[in-house]
Write a protein that holds these residues in place. Structure first.
Motif, PDB file in Angstrom:
ATOM      1  N   LEU A 164      79.752  44.522   5.296  1.00 41.02           N
ATOM      2  CA  LEU A 164      80.625  43.912   4.414  1.00 41.02           C
ATOM      3  C   LEU A 164      80.350  42.589   3.892  1.00 41.02           C
ATOM      4  CD1 LEU A 164      83.726  44.672   7.214  1.00 41.02           C
ATOM      5  CD2 LEU A 164      82.829  46.105   5.341  1.00 41.02           C
ATOM      6  N   PHE A 165      79.368  42.045   4.198  1.00 36.77           N
ATOM      7  CA  PHE A 165      78.674  40.740   3.573  1.00 36.77           C
ATOM      8  C   PHE A 165      78.743  40.893   2.011  1.00 36.77           C
ATOM      9  CE2 PHE A 165      78.530  39.627   8.088  1.00 36.77           C
ATOM     10  CZ  PHE A 165      79.027  38.322   7.923  1.00 36.77           C
ATOM     11  N   GLN A 166      79.390  39.968   1.358  1.00 39.80           N
ATOM     12  CA  GLN A 166      79.449  40.038  -0.157  1.00 39.80           C
ATOM     13  C   GLN A 166      79.993  41.201  -0.747  1.00 39.80           C
ATOM     14  OE1 GLN A 166      78.369  36.904  -1.091  1.00 39.80           O
ATOM     15  NE2 GLN A 166      77.438  36.486   1.024  1.00 39.80           N
ATOM     16  N   LYS A 167      80.614  42.010  -0.183  1.00 40.69           N
ATOM     17  CA  LYS A 167      81.627  43.024  -0.483  1.00 40.69           C
ATOM     18  C   LYS A 167      83.102  42.653  -0.564  1.00 40.69           C
ATOM     19  CE  LYS A 167      77.821  45.706  -0.399  1.00 40.69           C
ATOM     20  NZ  LYS A 167      77.467  46.281   0.941  1.00 40.69           N
ATOM     21  N   ASP A 168      83.791  43.707  -1.103  1.00 42.81           N
ATOM     22  CA  ASP A 168      85.417  43.404  -1.497  1.00 42.81           C
ATOM     23  C   ASP A 168      85.837  43.818  -0.067  1.00 42.81           C
ATOM     24  OD1 ASP A 168      87.723  43.347  -2.241  1.00 42.81           O
ATOM     25  OD2 ASP A 168      87.945  44.940  -3.604  1.00 42.81           O
ATOM     26  N   ILE A 169      86.714  43.168   0.731  1.00 47.43           N
ATOM     27  CA  ILE A 169      87.212  43.448   1.735  1.00 47.43           C
ATOM     28  C   ILE A 169      88.750  43.355   1.909  1.00 47.43           C
ATOM     29  CG2 ILE A 169      85.191  42.628   3.170  1.00 47.43           C
ATOM     30  CD1 ILE A 169      87.114  40.143   3.825  1.00 47.43           C
ATOM     31  N   SER A 170      89.257  43.532   0.529  1.00 49.16           N
ATOM     32  CA  SER A 170      90.644  43.335   0.330  1.00 49.16           C
ATOM     33  C   SER A 170      91.403  44.298   0.896  1.00 49.16           C
ATOM     34  CB  SER A 170      91.115  43.221  -0.961  1.00 49.16           C
ATOM     35  OG  SER A 170      90.527  44.202  -2.006  1.00 49.16           O
ATOM     36  N   THR A 171      90.792  45.642   1.011  1.00 47.40           N
ATOM     37  CA  THR A 171      91.697  46.757   1.572  1.00 47.40           C
ATOM     38  C   THR A 171      91.506  47.095   2.978  1.00 47.40           C
ATOM     39  OG1 THR A 171      89.703  48.288   1.085  1.00 47.40           O
ATOM     40  CG2 THR A 171      91.241  47.886  -0.888  1.00 47.40           C
ATOM     41  N   ILE A 172      90.706  46.118   3.567  1.00 45.74           N
ATOM     42  CA  ILE A 172      90.626  46.485   4.922  1.00 45.74           C
ATOM     43  C   ILE A 172      91.640  45.628   5.860  1.00 45.74           C
ATOM     44  CG2 ILE A 172      88.818  45.987   6.948  1.00 45.74           C
ATOM     45  CD1 ILE A 172      86.553  46.176   4.842  1.00 45.74           C
ATOM     46  N   PRO A 173      92.245  46.204   6.742  1.00 43.08           N
ATOM     47  CA  PRO A 173      93.427  45.504   7.281  1.00 43.08           C
ATOM     48  C   PRO A 173      92.711  44.411   8.372  1.00 43.08           C
ATOM     49  CG  PRO A 173      93.497  48.040   7.719  1.00 43.08           C
ATOM     50  CD  PRO A 173      92.235  47.800   7.128  1.00 43.08           C
ATOM     51  N   GLU A 174      93.397  43.450   8.367  1.00 42.26           N
ATOM     52  CA  GLU A 174      93.116  42.191   8.967  1.00 42.26           C
ATOM     53  C   GLU A 174      92.760  42.590  10.604  1.00 42.26           C
ATOM     54  OE1 GLU A 174      94.542  37.743  10.431  1.00 42.26           O
ATOM     55  OE2 GLU A 174      94.867  38.511   8.378  1.00 42.26           O
ATOM     56  N   ILE A 175      93.498  43.473  11.087  1.00 47.76           N
ATOM     57  CA  ILE A 175      93.581  43.733  12.768  1.00 47.76           C
ATOM     58  C   ILE A 175      92.316  44.344  12.973  1.00 47.76           C
ATOM     59  CG2 ILE A 175      94.839  45.937  12.368  1.00 47.76           C
ATOM     60  CD1 ILE A 175      96.076  45.217  15.017  1.00 47.76           C
ATOM     61  N   LYS A 176      91.768  45.212  11.561  1.00 51.64           N
ATOM     62  CA  LYS A 176      90.626  46.040  12.132  1.00 51.64           C
ATOM     63  C   LYS A 176      89.407  44.939  12.206  1.00 51.64           C
ATOM     64  CE  LYS A 176      87.620  49.779  10.292  1.00 51.64           C
ATOM     65  NZ  LYS A 176      87.284  50.571   9.357  1.00 51.64           N
ATOM     66  N   LEU A 177      89.396  43.875  11.205  1.00 55.05           N
ATOM     67  CA  LEU A 177      88.267  43.080  11.301  1.00 55.05           C
ATOM     68  C   LEU A 177      88.453  42.111  12.566  1.00 55.05           C
ATOM     69  CD1 LEU A 177      88.610  42.070   7.592  1.00 55.05           C
ATOM     70  CD2 LEU A 177      86.914  43.596   8.334  1.00 55.05           C
ATOM     71  N   ASP A 178      89.478  41.920  12.963  1.00 53.27           N
ATOM     72  CA  ASP A 178      89.902  40.916  14.289  1.00 53.27           C
ATOM     73  C   ASP A 178      89.287  42.084  15.462  1.00 53.27           C
ATOM     74  OD1 ASP A 178      90.843  38.896  13.181  1.00 53.27           O
ATOM     75  OD2 ASP A 178      92.974  39.891  13.393  1.00 53.27           O
ATOM     76  N   SER A 179      89.439  43.237  15.446  1.00 51.87           N
ATOM     77  CA  SER A 179      89.177  44.262  16.635  1.00 51.87           C
ATOM     78  C   SER A 179      87.675  44.130  16.544  1.00 51.87           C
ATOM     79  CB  SER A 179      90.131  45.395  16.542  1.00 51.87           C
ATOM     80  OG  SER A 179      89.374  46.457  17.308  1.00 51.87           O
ATOM     81  N   THR A 180      87.126  44.347  15.382  1.00 57.28           N
ATOM     82  CA  THR A 180      85.626  44.632  15.414  1.00 57.28           C
ATOM     83  C   THR A 180      84.831  43.563  15.749  1.00 57.28           C
ATOM     84  OG1 THR A 180      86.042  46.156  13.307  1.00 57.28           O
ATOM     85  CG2 THR A 180      83.676  45.273  13.545  1.00 57.28           C
ATOM     86  N   LEU A 181      85.322  42.389  15.241  1.00 57.06           N
ATOM     87  CA  LEU A 181      84.645  40.866  15.620  1.00 57.06           C
ATOM     88  C   LEU A 181      84.737  40.895  17.111  1.00 57.06           C
ATOM     89  CD1 LEU A 181      83.152  38.454  14.943  1.00 57.06           C
ATOM     90  CD2 LEU A 181      85.200  37.212  14.101  1.00 57.06           C
ATOM     91  N   ALA A 182      85.872  40.940  17.689  1.00 63.30           N
ATOM     92  CA  ALA A 182      86.161  40.685  19.121  1.00 63.30           C
ATOM     93  C   ALA A 182      85.076  41.685  19.984  1.00 63.30           C
ATOM     94  CB  ALA A 182      87.564  41.208  19.367  1.00 63.30           C
ATOM     95  N   LYS A 183      84.987  42.968  19.469  1.00 68.74           N
ATOM     96  CA  LYS A 183      83.936  43.793  20.219  1.00 68.74           C
ATOM     97  C   LYS A 183      82.523  43.325  20.295  1.00 68.74           C
ATOM     98  CE  LYS A 183      86.597  48.058  19.506  1.00 68.74           C
ATOM     99  NZ  LYS A 183      86.737  49.241  18.536  1.00 68.74           N
ATOM    100  N   LEU A 184      82.348  42.478  19.221  1.00 66.37           N
ATOM    101  CA  LEU A 184      80.884  41.902  18.969  1.00 66.37           C
ATOM    102  C   LEU A 184      80.815  40.732  20.238  1.00 66.37           C
ATOM    103  CD1 LEU A 184      78.129  41.641  17.681  1.00 66.37           C
ATOM    104  CD2 LEU A 184      79.142  40.406  15.793  1.00 66.37           C
ATOM    105  N   GLU A 185      81.805  40.019  20.140  1.00 70.02           N
ATOM    106  CA  GLU A 185      81.947  39.026  21.278  1.00 70.02           C
ATOM    107  C   GLU A 185      81.903  39.239  22.691  1.00 70.02           C
ATOM    108  OE1 GLU A 185      84.661  35.802  19.466  1.00 70.02           O
ATOM    109  OE2 GLU A 185      85.491  37.641  18.666  1.00 70.02           O
ATOM    110  N   GLU A 186      82.115  40.631  22.926  1.00 63.98           N
ATOM    111  CA  GLU A 186      82.256  40.945  24.392  1.00 63.98           C
ATOM    112  C   GLU A 186      80.794  41.241  25.068  1.00 63.98           C
ATOM    113  OE1 GLU A 186      85.170  43.789  26.997  1.00 63.98           O
ATOM    114  OE2 GLU A 186      85.031  44.149  25.046  1.00 63.98           O
ATOM    115  N   VAL A 187      80.488  40.205  25.827  1.00 66.30           N
ATOM    116  CA  VAL A 187      79.188  40.270  26.374  1.00 66.30           C
ATOM    117  C   VAL A 187      79.347  40.483  27.891  1.00 66.30           C
ATOM    118  CG1 VAL A 187      76.815  39.425  26.475  1.00 66.30           C
ATOM    119  CG2 VAL A 187      78.218  39.006  24.446  1.00 66.30           C
TER     120      VAL A 187
END
Length: 254
Positions: free
Chosen positions: A93-116
């Motif tokens: 998604l870097f340097q791409k248009d993310i305007s159509t992606i729901p914020e909650i999906k981005l929150d959830s995806t980033l949270a999964k990356l943080e879960e170690v």
């Protein structure tokens, strides 16, 4: 029988029948030796039977412990594979248009990356076998080798988790605090669903335009995959141990 032969031997001595005396004496000695050998054989058989019973108990307890470890590790594998895939998705998604992606999906995806998660082995039986020397009761040499190496396998599987946790603590969180809502990411976890919504909107436009964030996500994702692969190797070793134990139980109970 020996008492009976002793009476005959005494009679022969009295009657001065020397040759017959020696024959009976030798016969008495042979009977005594046979009796001793039979006693030793019975004792050996009894000891072997006790060892087989002890081995079966050890194998069954070991199998229970290995299955617990396998089930726990499967959960960790799923979480870390999910974390790696989440990081990989974010990188696209870097340097791409993310305007159509729901914020909650981005929150959830980033949270999964943080879960170690750090795998903690259930190894009470294994440590007890090694410390007490009862591991020698196990006859299968391959299984004994895997048992003595188990602690090393676990260390290899978890040694990178602290590196990843430090990367999150020292690089990711300081960089996104005040820009990407922590509360909103926490709310995506089942156990934190009651958390109040963050007071500000996360700036994912900034996030996906930042070269620093791209590098951090890339590092996190690669470390997550390394942990997953290390845990996968441990899982394979546990599978081998379970198979060996199950085979030994089947063989010894036939």
């Amino acid at each position: 029988m020996i008492h009976f032969l002793r009476k005959i031997r005494q009679k022969l001595v009295v009657e001065n029948k020397t040759s017959k005396y020696f024959k009976y004496a030798i016969g008495e000695i042979v009977l005594v030796v046979i009796g001793i050998l039979l006693a030793l054989q019975i004792n050996t058989w009894n000891e072997n039977r006790k060892l087989k019973i002890a081995e079966q108990e050890i194998l069954r307890n070991l199998l229970k412990e290995l299955i617990i470890n396998k089930e726990t590790l499967n959960y960790y594998l799923d979480k870390h594979l999910e974390g790696y895939k989440s990081g990989f998705y974010l990188l696209t998604l870097f340097q791409k248009d993310i305007s159509t992606i729901p914020e909650i999906k981005l929150d959830s995806t980033l949270a999964k990356l943080e879960e170690v998660l750090t795998f903690e082995a259930s190894d009470g039986i294994i440590k007890s076998l090694i410390a007490s020397g009862k591991i020698d009761i196990i006859q299968n040499t391959e299984l004994k080798s895997l048992i003595t190496s188990f602690d090393g396998y676990v260390i290899n599987a978890i040694q990178e988790t602290e590196t990843l946790k430090l990367l999150i603590h020292d690089r990711l969180w300081p960089s996104i605090d005040g820009k990407i809502s922590s509360s909103n990411r926490l709310r995506t976890y089942k156990d934190y669903g009651e958390y109040p919504k963050g007071s500000y909107t996360s700036d994912y436009e900034w996030f996906f335009k930042s070269r620093e964030m791209e590098d951090i996500v890339s590092n996190l994702s690669s470390w997550m995959k390394t942990i997953y692969l290390d845990e996968k190797e441990l899982s394979k070793n546990i599978d081998v141990m379970i198979l060996l134990v199950e085979n030994e139980i089947k063989i010894k109970t036939k």
